[in-house]
Write an enzyme that holds these catalytic residues in place. Structure first.
Site, mmCIF file in Angstrom:
data_model
loop_
_atom_site.group_PDB
_atom_site.id
_atom_site.type_symbol
_atom_site.label_atom_id
_atom_site.label_comp_id
_atom_site.label_asym_id
_atom_site.label_seq_id
_atom_site.Cartn_x
_atom_site.Cartn_y
_atom_site.Cartn_z
ATOM 1 N N GLY A 48 0.695 -1.096 0.127
ATOM 2 C CA GLY A 48 -0.088 0.091 -0.148
ATOM 3 C C GLY A 48 0.844 1.218 -0.038
ATOM 4 O O GLY A 48 0.307 2.260 -0.626
ATOM 5 N N GLU A 103 3.908 4.818 5.602
ATOM 6 C CA GLU A 103 2.610 3.953 5.469
ATOM 7 C C GLU A 103 1.737 4.736 4.840
ATOM 8 O O GLU A 103 1.612 5.898 4.679
ATOM 9 C CB GLU A 103 2.144 3.776 7.041
ATOM 10 C CG GLU A 103 2.393 2.108 7.351
ATOM 11 C CD GLU A 103 1.616 1.308 6.830
ATOM 12 O OE1 GLU A 103 1.475 1.421 5.549
ATOM 13 O OE2 GLU A 103 1.788 -0.158 7.367
ATOM 14 N N ASP A 104 0.599 3.941 4.332
ATOM 15 C CA ASP A 104 -0.404 4.188 3.414
ATOM 16 C C ASP A 104 -1.508 4.799 4.464
ATOM 17 O O ASP A 104 -2.224 5.816 4.520
ATOM 18 C CB ASP A 104 -1.086 3.410 2.536
ATOM 19 C CG ASP A 104 -1.099 2.000 3.172
ATOM 20 O OD1 ASP A 104 -0.767 1.839 4.155
ATOM 21 O OD2 ASP A 104 -1.692 1.070 2.407
ATOM 22 N N ASP A 107 -5.199 2.238 10.476
ATOM 23 C CA ASP A 107 -6.412 1.873 11.128
ATOM 24 C C ASP A 107 -6.532 1.409 12.384
ATOM 25 O O ASP A 107 -6.849 2.075 13.300
ATOM 26 C CB ASP A 107 -7.107 0.613 9.994
ATOM 27 C CG ASP A 107 -8.461 0.246 10.177
ATOM 28 O OD1 ASP A 107 -9.233 0.982 11.135
ATOM 29 O OD2 ASP A 107 -9.180 -0.622 9.530
ATOM 30 N N VAL A 157 -11.530 3.022 2.121
ATOM 31 C CA VAL A 157 -11.126 3.750 1.135
ATOM 32 C C VAL A 157 -10.231 2.976 0.196
ATOM 33 O O VAL A 157 -9.629 1.762 0.567
ATOM 34 C CB VAL A 157 -10.267 5.097 1.661
ATOM 35 C CG1 VAL A 157 -11.258 5.672 2.376
ATOM 36 C CG2 VAL A 157 -9.139 4.520 2.805
ATOM 37 N N ASP A 163 -5.999 -0.731 -1.929
ATOM 38 C CA ASP A 163 -6.675 -1.714 -2.946
ATOM 39 C C ASP A 163 -8.033 -2.276 -2.326
ATOM 40 O O ASP A 163 -8.194 -2.315 -1.123
ATOM 41 C CB ASP A 163 -5.902 -2.843 -3.137
ATOM 42 C CG ASP A 163 -5.841 -4.023 -1.877
ATOM 43 O OD1 ASP A 163 -5.489 -3.455 -0.848
ATOM 44 O OD2 ASP A 163 -6.144 -5.041 -1.950
HETATM 45 P P1 5GP Z 1 -4.210 -1.695 10.871
HETATM 46 O O1 5GP Z 1 -3.414 -2.896 11.274
HETATM 47 O O2 5GP Z 1 -3.880 -0.530 11.083
HETATM 48 O O3 5GP Z 1 -5.731 -2.099 11.284
HETATM 49 O O4 5GP Z 1 -4.426 -1.866 9.199
HETATM 50 C C1 5GP Z 1 -3.418 -2.518 8.661
HETATM 51 C C2 5GP Z 1 -3.722 -2.630 7.033
HETATM 52 O O5 5GP Z 1 -5.163 -2.723 6.833
HETATM 53 C C3 5GP Z 1 -3.549 -1.264 6.337
HETATM 54 O O6 5GP Z 1 -1.895 -1.043 5.985
HETATM 55 C C4 5GP Z 1 -3.960 -1.479 4.931
HETATM 56 O O7 5GP Z 1 -3.435 -2.335 4.156
HETATM 57 C C5 5GP Z 1 -5.429 -2.272 5.430
HETATM 58 N N1 5GP Z 1 -6.462 -1.060 5.640
HETATM 59 C C6 5GP Z 1 -7.007 -0.559 6.697
HETATM 60 N N2 5GP Z 1 -8.187 0.302 6.585
HETATM 61 C C7 5GP Z 1 -8.112 0.286 5.100
HETATM 62 C C8 5GP Z 1 -9.115 0.998 4.229
HETATM 63 O O8 5GP Z 1 -9.849 1.804 4.469
HETATM 64 N N3 5GP Z 1 -8.814 0.810 2.837
HETATM 65 C C9 5GP Z 1 -7.955 -0.378 2.449
HETATM 66 N N4 5GP Z 1 -7.884 -0.471 1.084
HETATM 67 N N5 5GP Z 1 -7.048 -0.933 3.118
HETATM 68 C C10 5GP Z 1 -7.296 -0.752 4.351
HETATM 69 MG MG MG Z 2 -5.226 -4.439 0.974
HETATM 70 MG MG MG Z 3 0.017 -0.346 4.673
#
Ligand code: 5GP
Ligand code: MG
Ligand code: MG
Length: 185
Positions: A48, A103-104, A107, A157, A163
């Protein structure tokens, strides 16, 4: 790819290409000030973060190197569990380096929280996080990214690296998908 290639799959543009580029320029300015006199090792988290890395790195004046990690988070459904497996480790020894994770999106923050702890054990001189997007849930973890592009609502998103089923990463903007896209699956 742009909005015209999406048929009726796009519900809404959340952040335009211009908004993203302007914000990244502001972030780069702050990062250049903070790291004056140092070199930065940018660590991108695949896949991402590819777009953020490419654009942010080109806006920086500070000398940088780039390296990449790929991690997979064991989770049930769409939420990550915080249990992470390294699929591709860094090629670089980060001991005594100034590391900036790129990072993108954050969450839950669980993936990044694990990654941060892992990298800290390797003896880097400093470790910070730059993320383009942050969702409200991130506030529940101990993750404190030093550089945040945008705080966004708790919605799924796509675009600009993010993606849905590996699609839409090459959109230049960040948007919301129309519900029928998910309902198909
Ligand atoms: P976390 O560990 O912070 O919950 O999320 C890790 C990964 O979940 C992010 O790096 C991303 O790849 C995916 N992710 C979280 N929220 C979104 C979102 O709204 N859209 C997409 N496409 N991926 C997300
Ligand atoms: Mg993904
Ligand atoms: Mg990411």
């Amino acid at each position: 790819m742009d909005a015209n290639d999406m048929g009726n799959d796009l519900k809404k543009v959340l952040l335009t290409e211009q908004q993203i580029q302007d914000r990244l320029a502001q972030m780069a300015e702050v990062i250049d000030k903070d790291y004056a006199g140092h070199e930065i090792l940018l660590v991108g988290v695949l896949r991402g973060a590819v777009m953020v890395m490419a654009d942010l790195a080109r806006k920086l004046h500070t000398p940088v190197q780039m390296d990449w990690m790929a991690v997979s988070s064991y989770g049930s459904g769409t939420k990550s569990s915080g249990v992470v497996r390294i699929l591709k480790d860094l090629d670089t020894d980060i001991k005594d380096r100034h590391v900036l994770i790129v990072e993108d999106i954050i969450d839950s923050g669980l993936t990044l929280s694990w990654l941060e702890a892992n990298l800290r054990t390797r003896g880097c001189a400093s470790l910070n996080i730059a993320t383009l997007l942050r969702k409200p849930d991130a506030a529940k973890t101990n993750i404190t990214p030093r550089y945040v592009g945008f705080d966004i609502p708790n919605e799924f998103v796509v675009g600009y690296g993010l993606d849905y089923a590996e699609k839409y990463r090459n959109l230049p903007f960040v948007g919301l998908l129309a519900p029928h896209v998910y309902e198909k699956h």
